[in-house]
Design a protein around this motif. Structure first.
Motif, short mmCIF file in Angstrom:
data_model
loop_
_atom_site.label_atom_id
_atom_site.label_comp_id
_atom_site.label_asym_id
_atom_site.label_seq_id
_atom_site.Cartn_x
_atom_site.Cartn_y
_atom_site.Cartn_z
N GLN A 27 -1.40 -8.57 -7.96
CA GLN A 27 -2.10 -7.48 -8.61
C GLN A 27 -3.61 -7.70 -8.53
O GLN A 27 -4.37 -6.78 -8.22
CB GLN A 27 -1.68 -7.34 -10.08
N THR A 30 2.83 -4.47 0.72
CA THR A 30 3.84 -3.41 0.71
C THR A 30 5.19 -3.89 1.21
O THR A 30 6.23 -3.66 0.56
CB THR A 30 3.36 -2.22 1.57
N ALA A 62 9.14 2.09 -4.47
CA ALA A 62 9.89 0.92 -3.99
C ALA A 62 10.72 1.29 -2.76
O ALA A 62 10.76 0.54 -1.77
CB ALA A 62 10.78 0.38 -5.10
N ALA A 102 8.46 1.73 0.23
CA ALA A 102 8.04 0.46 0.80
C ALA A 102 9.14 -0.14 1.68
O ALA A 102 8.86 -0.69 2.76
CB ALA A 102 7.67 -0.52 -0.32
N ARG A 103 10.38 -0.04 1.24
CA ARG A 103 11.49 -0.57 2.04
C ARG A 103 11.61 0.20 3.34
O ARG A 103 11.89 -0.37 4.40
CB ARG A 103 12.80 -0.49 1.24
N ASP A 162 0.67 2.49 3.17
CA ASP A 162 0.75 1.18 2.51
C ASP A 162 -0.52 0.91 1.71
O ASP A 162 -0.50 0.16 0.74
CB ASP A 162 1.06 0.06 3.51
N ARG A 163 -1.61 1.54 2.08
CA ARG A 163 -2.83 1.42 1.29
C ARG A 163 -2.67 2.11 -0.07
O ARG A 163 -3.09 1.57 -1.09
CB ARG A 163 -4.00 2.04 2.04
N ILE A 186 0.06 2.49 -1.70
CA ILE A 186 0.92 1.63 -2.51
C ILE A 186 0.12 0.46 -3.08
O ILE A 186 0.24 0.12 -4.26
CB ILE A 186 2.12 1.15 -1.68
N THR A 187 -0.73 -0.13 -2.25
CA THR A 187 -1.50 -1.29 -2.68
C THR A 187 -2.51 -0.92 -3.77
O THR A 187 -2.61 -1.60 -4.80
CB THR A 187 -2.23 -1.91 -1.48
N VAL A 188 -3.27 0.16 -3.56
CA VAL A 188 -4.35 0.45 -4.51
C VAL A 188 -3.93 1.35 -5.66
O VAL A 188 -4.46 1.22 -6.76
CB VAL A 188 -5.60 1.02 -3.81
N ILE A 227 0.07 -1.02 -7.08
CA ILE A 227 -0.01 -2.44 -7.39
C ILE A 227 -1.31 -2.78 -8.11
O ILE A 227 -1.30 -3.46 -9.14
CB ILE A 227 0.17 -3.28 -6.11
N ALA A 228 -2.44 -2.33 -7.58
CA ALA A 228 -3.72 -2.62 -8.25
C ALA A 228 -3.75 -1.99 -9.64
O ALA A 228 -4.37 -2.53 -10.56
CB ALA A 228 -4.88 -2.11 -7.40
N ALA A 229 -3.10 -0.85 -9.78
CA ALA A 229 -3.11 -0.11 -11.05
C ALA A 229 -2.11 -0.67 -12.05
O ALA A 229 -2.05 -0.22 -13.20
CB ALA A 229 -2.83 1.37 -10.80
N GLY A 230 -1.28 -1.63 -11.64
CA GLY A 230 -0.32 -2.22 -12.55
C GLY A 230 0.91 -1.36 -12.81
O GLY A 230 1.62 -1.56 -13.80
N PRO A 247 6.59 -0.15 -9.12
CA PRO A 247 6.97 0.64 -7.95
C PRO A 247 8.32 1.32 -8.07
O PRO A 247 8.54 2.40 -7.53
CB PRO A 247 6.97 -0.38 -6.81
#
Lengths: 138, 165
Positions: free
Chosen positions: A22, A54, B32, B35-36, B60-61, B63-65, B68-71, B74
């Motif tokens: 994170q 990802t 989720a 991503a799979r 995928d960006r 998903i990341t920002v 995931i970055a946002a907590g 997924p």
């Protein structure tokens, strides 16, 4: 002959192997980039990308607040040397399909990073070949 | 590969060079699952459709920002909540040259391709065009690539993609 040292960026942001995913994702977001070198001190351990997070964490159901960078980073890092010439590195980035590549000195310490955009800006030759090599269809 | 010269490749339509039989997400699919799917298909972006009409694009960006970055969780987050919902698309009849120019101008490197009924029939990426030896790909990539030094004068940051024309 232009060397990598002349065009790389020396201001390299990095992430630590023990950082949570994170936190690493927040760093990728804040810096607006898609990859970060993973270092311990100046020693280059790997690279972390949006894709790693990802497909190696989210797709596997890992908890981003528990899993850490070392769990998903790519360990076999393609790097180049400060003394390499730009043509060599362009070929290397094409072969390895990379858009950003860390630069190490003779002691294998991380000293900079070079992006395809840097090469494109500074050398207009042979870019199409490199782009073809690093761009996967679909 | 046909025997067309490089000067005529640009005049081919994207329908001829695109990746066909695209896989699309539903807006209700979880991140989720998305991503799979990206892992399985070895892609970094997927179109999001309802009845093969494009509702958005998820990368995928994103998903990341955005997750995931946002907590966010997924498994509990819908594709619809984090995708880019104003997606520039190409028509299968457009020329490669035109699509390449669009990619450079709006700073994106992939476009969903639609048929005459506005339904998704393929995806075209800068990679597809590079693989076919289309000239001008380097310029487009330079327009959408960020140099390594954040304090260096950079191209304008990528704006949210405009609405479907």
């Amino acid at each position: 002959m232009t060397t990598i040292a002349e065009i790389m960026s020396r201001d390299v942001q990095t992430v630590a192997p023990e950082d949570t995913l994170q936190k690493a994702a927040q760093q990728l977001r804040a810096m607006d980039i898609g990859s970060l070198p993973v270092t311990s001190g100046t020693r280059l351990l790997g690279m972390l990308t949006d894709r790693d997070i990802t497909v190696r964490a989210v797709a596997e159901g890992l908890d981003p607040q528990q899993a850490c960078v070392s769990d998903v980073m790519t360990q076999q890092v393609q790097s180049c040397s400060v003394d390499d010439d730009v043509e060599t590195v362009m070929q290397q980035m094409g072969d390895a399909q990379l858009r950003r590549m860390p630069v190490v000195n003779r002691s294998q310490e991380l000293v900079g990073i070079v992006a395809l955009a840097d090469l494109a800006l500074k050398s207009g030759r042979h870019i199409d070949g490199t782009v073809r090599d690093i761009s996967q269809p679909g | 590969m046909t025997t067309t010269t490089t000067t005529t490749i640009g005049k081919q339509t994207v329908g001829e060079l695109m990746t066909r039989e695209p896989v699309a997400l539903s807006p209700q699919d979880s991140v989720a699952l998305a991503a799979r799917l990206m892992d399985e298909l070895n892609v970094g972006a997927l179109p999001v459709c309802e009845n093969w009409e494009v509702r958005g694009l998820l990368t995928d960006r994103d998903i990341t920002v955005r997750v995931i970055a946002a907590g966010l969780d997924p498994a509990a987050t819908l594709t619809a909540d984090v995708m880019t919902d104003r997606v520039r698309c190409a028509s299968a009849h457009q020329s490669v040259n035109e699509v390449l120019a669009t990619m450079g101008t709006v700073q994106i490197r992939r476009l969903p391709v639609l048929d005459d009924h506005g339904r998704l029939v393929g995806m075209v990426t800068l990679g597809d065009l590079a693989a076919q030896g289309v000239p001008g790909v380097a310029d487009a990539l330079r327009d959408i690539s960020t140099p390594s030094a954040p304090d260096r004068p950079a191209p304008a940051p990528a704006a949210p993609e405009p609405a479907l024309a």
